[in-house]
Scaffold this active site. Structure first.
Site, mmCIF file in Angstrom:
data_model
loop_
_atom_site.group_PDB
_atom_site.id
_atom_site.type_symbol
_atom_site.label_atom_id
_atom_site.label_comp_id
_atom_site.label_asym_id
_atom_site.label_seq_id
_atom_site.Cartn_x
_atom_site.Cartn_y
_atom_site.Cartn_z
ATOM 1 N N TYR A 160 67.702 -59.957 -25.420
ATOM 2 C CA TYR A 160 67.029 -59.964 -26.727
ATOM 3 C C TYR A 160 67.085 -58.626 -27.413
ATOM 4 C CZ TYR A 160 62.664 -57.660 -25.178
ATOM 5 O OH TYR A 160 61.739 -56.759 -24.717
ATOM 6 N N LYS A 161 67.421 -57.565 -26.621
ATOM 7 C CA LYS A 161 67.592 -56.254 -27.242
ATOM 8 C C LYS A 161 68.422 -55.364 -26.336
ATOM 9 C CE LYS A 161 63.561 -53.506 -25.816
ATOM 10 N NZ LYS A 161 62.389 -52.765 -26.310
ATOM 11 N N ASP A 193 51.462 -64.499 -7.043
ATOM 12 C CA ASP A 193 52.166 -65.196 -8.125
ATOM 13 C C ASP A 193 52.303 -66.662 -7.703
ATOM 14 O OD1 ASP A 193 54.283 -64.158 -10.595
ATOM 15 O OD2 ASP A 193 54.486 -66.209 -9.807
ATOM 16 N N ARG A 212 55.975 -40.260 -45.193
ATOM 17 C CA ARG A 212 55.063 -41.377 -44.856
ATOM 18 C C ARG A 212 55.766 -42.729 -44.931
ATOM 19 N NH1 ARG A 212 52.670 -37.608 -47.345
ATOM 20 N NH2 ARG A 212 53.100 -38.367 -49.458
ATOM 21 N N CYS A 243 57.423 -61.396 -27.084
ATOM 22 C CA CYS A 243 56.216 -60.805 -27.674
ATOM 23 C C CYS A 243 56.259 -60.815 -29.186
ATOM 24 C CB CYS A 243 56.061 -59.381 -27.180
ATOM 25 S SG CYS A 243 56.046 -59.288 -25.401
ATOM 26 N N TYR A 283 56.950 -58.799 -15.413
ATOM 27 C CA TYR A 283 57.408 -57.447 -15.764
ATOM 28 C C TYR A 283 56.245 -56.518 -16.054
ATOM 29 C CZ TYR A 283 56.820 -57.164 -20.880
ATOM 30 O OH TYR A 283 56.313 -57.036 -22.135
ATOM 31 N N LYS A 317 45.957 -55.734 -29.923
ATOM 32 C CA LYS A 317 47.255 -55.991 -29.280
ATOM 33 C C LYS A 317 48.120 -56.869 -30.182
ATOM 34 C CE LYS A 317 50.617 -56.581 -26.472
ATOM 35 N NZ LYS A 317 51.581 -55.498 -26.137
ATOM 36 N N ARG A 365 64.973 -63.844 -23.261
ATOM 37 C CA ARG A 365 64.021 -64.797 -23.864
ATOM 38 C C ARG A 365 63.995 -64.650 -25.388
ATOM 39 N NH1 ARG A 365 58.771 -63.780 -20.153
ATOM 40 N NH2 ARG A 365 59.751 -61.735 -19.942
ATOM 41 N N ARG A 411 51.098 -51.916 -23.419
ATOM 42 C CA ARG A 411 51.945 -51.566 -24.565
ATOM 43 C C ARG A 411 53.335 -51.118 -24.124
ATOM 44 N NH1 ARG A 411 47.458 -47.697 -27.587
ATOM 45 N NH2 ARG A 411 46.781 -49.236 -29.143
ATOM 46 N N VAL A 412 53.675 -51.404 -22.868
ATOM 47 C CA VAL A 412 54.944 -50.851 -22.392
ATOM 48 C C VAL A 412 56.119 -51.532 -23.073
ATOM 49 C CG1 VAL A 412 53.993 -50.213 -20.151
ATOM 50 C CG2 VAL A 412 55.108 -52.428 -20.420
HETATM 51 N N1 SAJ Z 1 64.254 -55.240 -33.402
HETATM 52 C C1 SAJ Z 1 64.942 -55.145 -34.601
HETATM 53 N N2 SAJ Z 1 64.836 -54.001 -35.334
HETATM 54 C C2 SAJ Z 1 64.066 -52.942 -34.904
HETATM 55 C C3 SAJ Z 1 63.363 -53.061 -33.683
HETATM 56 C C4 SAJ Z 1 63.469 -54.224 -32.936
HETATM 57 O O1 SAJ Z 1 65.652 -56.067 -35.007
HETATM 58 O O2 SAJ Z 1 64.032 -51.919 -35.592
HETATM 59 C C5 SAJ Z 1 64.353 -56.463 -32.605
HETATM 60 C C6 SAJ Z 1 64.941 -56.206 -31.227
HETATM 61 O O3 SAJ Z 1 66.353 -56.273 -31.280
HETATM 62 C C7 SAJ Z 1 64.348 -57.344 -30.421
HETATM 63 C C8 SAJ Z 1 62.991 -57.555 -31.067
HETATM 64 O O4 SAJ Z 1 63.048 -56.946 -32.355
HETATM 65 O O5 SAJ Z 1 65.119 -58.524 -30.576
HETATM 66 C C9 SAJ Z 1 61.812 -56.988 -30.272
HETATM 67 O O6 SAJ Z 1 62.184 -55.717 -29.747
HETATM 68 P P1 SAJ Z 1 61.092 -54.514 -29.759
HETATM 69 O O7 SAJ Z 1 61.681 -53.360 -29.092
HETATM 70 O O8 SAJ Z 1 60.610 -54.335 -31.165
HETATM 71 O O9 SAJ Z 1 59.831 -55.087 -28.972
HETATM 72 P P2 SAJ Z 1 59.600 -55.499 -27.426
HETATM 73 O O10 SAJ Z 1 59.266 -56.950 -27.440
HETATM 74 O O11 SAJ Z 1 60.680 -55.043 -26.539
HETATM 75 O O12 SAJ Z 1 58.255 -54.655 -27.125
HETATM 76 C C10 SAJ Z 1 57.160 -54.816 -27.997
HETATM 77 C C11 SAJ Z 1 56.500 -53.451 -28.156
HETATM 78 N N3 SAJ Z 1 55.491 -53.524 -29.181
HETATM 79 C C12 SAJ Z 1 55.540 -52.616 -30.200
HETATM 80 O O13 SAJ Z 1 56.435 -51.792 -30.293
HETATM 81 C C13 SAJ Z 1 54.430 -52.676 -31.187
HETATM 82 C C14 SAJ Z 1 55.879 -53.024 -26.839
HETATM 83 O O14 SAJ Z 1 55.155 -51.823 -27.022
HETATM 84 C C15 SAJ Z 1 54.946 -54.118 -26.349
HETATM 85 O O15 SAJ Z 1 54.317 -53.754 -25.126
HETATM 86 C C16 SAJ Z 1 55.728 -55.397 -26.155
HETATM 87 O O16 SAJ Z 1 56.257 -55.781 -27.433
HETATM 88 C C17 SAJ Z 1 54.812 -56.463 -25.609
HETATM 89 O O17 SAJ Z 1 55.017 -56.819 -24.421
HETATM 90 O O18 SAJ Z 1 53.895 -56.851 -26.320
#
Ligand code: SAJ
Length: 427
Positions: A312-313, A30, A241, A255, A10, A201, A320, A149-150
């Protein structure tokens, strides 16, 4: 410039496509033959429509070529997974494999970029040893760690618009990597050394895990206090803040739940807060199951729980480390029958229901675990017709609890304790 991108997941695939559309000649490689053939044919295995469109344009333009071997180039971008092994330790085997494959075709003056999220110090250690085995020294090439950071669900726009950390082994290495990304990154690029970039990161995602853990701990606290956690957090965030995230049924994805262990594994005695936050988040599925048990006690015969959401979201197809998988497993261990419905997920640990109706049919409770937009239209009256019981467990504060209660449902919203007594079960 000729670029070879290793790992077409991805991140690797849209990165390869973006580089190709900006005038580079890109070979995508790949190790998985199914990925290679899928990309050559209908590209149907790509769920994200924006990534599929970008890939289509890059392949059609002739700028992106999917190759069956790792093609020699001037620049190599490694985007392979770094999952946790079963013991919770980082699994860097794909980085080792890709580094060895690149080293076999590397020549003086080439640029090697590791994008995969790795523990601090990994880029120079693993790529460096692979390079030295080939009789080259790191001084002969350019080496950098450039994490992405996407956010899944906004990959293509964020690849362009997010600022980037460019971590070079030396300043010249960072400059060489910056020049490559300048072809498509429209935002700021911050140059530093590779170890700092690796740490940045990991701490970005660790910060998020700790923040979510605070939100989850506040939810547990508010349930005992009889306060609506989401409202309390919303009001607290009005402070200029304060930025507390949202409570939920657990933290999934490949992640956020994984990356903190890169620090905890390396320094277990210096990461108490990080490890505690991880435990708080890892226990949220258990809390959801405890609340389901209170609302739908296990009688001598089975009880059916409909789980909404396998990803997962919200609005992504990736399941995953999905909290739903943990909740499903715990419920089944305790004798419940479960059916999971998810119109977005591209896969799940067990077969998914083919429709919402199938999942709700004769269910004693409906548990919303993932707040997909597609679930917004579920009406209490429709659910009531299908279900045997009238219990709604809302792990995301997604539904209008009053509307469901007006339709005769008992409602538990994570972070908001139901009215006293409503957890008592009618026969
Ligand atoms: N989640 C909560 N509450 C929240 C936010 C998220 O319970 O307020 C849960 C989500 O439901 C999910 C999990 O956390 O199960 C992770 O979701 P996420 O949106 O927080 O993170 P990812 O894994 O989709 O993306 C993150 C991002 N990192 C940050 O925001 C610091 C993205 O920018 C990164 O590029 C990505 O990890 C990565 O690939 O590292």
């Amino acid at each position: 410039m000729r670029v070879t991108v290793i790992g077409l997941g991805y991140i690797g695939l849209p990165t390869a496509a973006m580089l190709a559309l900006k005038g580079n000649v890109v070979h995508g490689y790949d190790v998985n033959p199914a990925v290679r053939s899928g990309l050559r044919n209908d590209r149907g295995h790509i769920a994200d429509p924006e990534v599929r469109g970008l890939t289509e344009r890059a392949v059609t333009s002739g700028g992106l070529l999917i190759s069956d071997r790792l093609e020699p180039a001037e620049a190599y971008v490694i985007c392979v997974p770094t999952p946790n092994a079963a013991d919770g330790r980082p699994n860097l085997s794909y980085v080792h494999l890709a580094s060895g494959d690149v080293a076999r075709v590397l020549k003086r003056g080439d640029l090697v970029i590791l994008e995969s999220t790795v523990p601090p110090g990994t880029t120079e250690r693993i790529v460096g040893s692979a390079v030295r085995e080939r009789g080259l020294s790191l001084d002969d090439i350019y080496l950098a760690h450039c994490p992405e950071r996407v956010s899944p669900g906004a990959i293509v726009s964020e690849l362009r618009k997010n600022s980037r950390i460019i971590g070079g082994r030396r300043p010249a290495d960072a400059e060489a990597a910056r020049a490559l990304y300048a072809s498509f990154v429209e935002s700021d690029m911050y140059l530093t050394d590779s170890k700092t970039a690796e740490l940045v990161k990991v701490i970005e995602n660790t910060f998020r895990d700790v923040n979510i853990a605070l939100a989850n701990e506040l939810a547990l606290l508010c349930e005992e206090l009889g306060v609506d956690a989401r409202q309390a957090i919303w009001l607290a965030n009005k402070h200029p803040r304060v930025n507390i995230l949202n409570p939920g049924p657990g933290v999934g994805g490949h992640c956020i739940p994984i990356d903190p262990s890169f620090l905890a594994d390396a320094q277990p005695f210096l990461t108490e807060l990080i490890q505690t936050a991880r435990r708080v988040n890892a226990r949220m599925p258990n809390h959801v199951v405890r609340r389901i048990r209170e609302l739908v006690p296990m009688p001598p015969y089975g009880r059916k729980i409909a789980l909404l959401g396998a990803s997962y979201k919200a609005n992504v197809d990736d399941s995953r480390e999905s909290p739903t998988e943990k909740i499903d497993g715990l419920l089944r261990e305790q004798g419940y029958e479960t059916v999971t419905y998810d119109p977005v997920a591209s896969g799940f640990a067990r077969p998914l229901a083919s429709s919402l109706e199938e999942a709700l049919d004769q269910a004693d409770a409906m548990a919303l675990i993932v707040d997909h937009d597609a679930f917004r239209k579920i009406e209490p009256a429709v659910a009531r017709e299908r279900m045997r019981g009238q219990v709604l467990v809302d792990a995301r504060g997604f539904f209008d609890a009053a509307a469901w209660q007006a339709s005769g449902f008992q409602v538990y919203t994570l972070g908001s304790m139901p009215a006293a007594g409503s957890l008592a079960r009618s026969a």
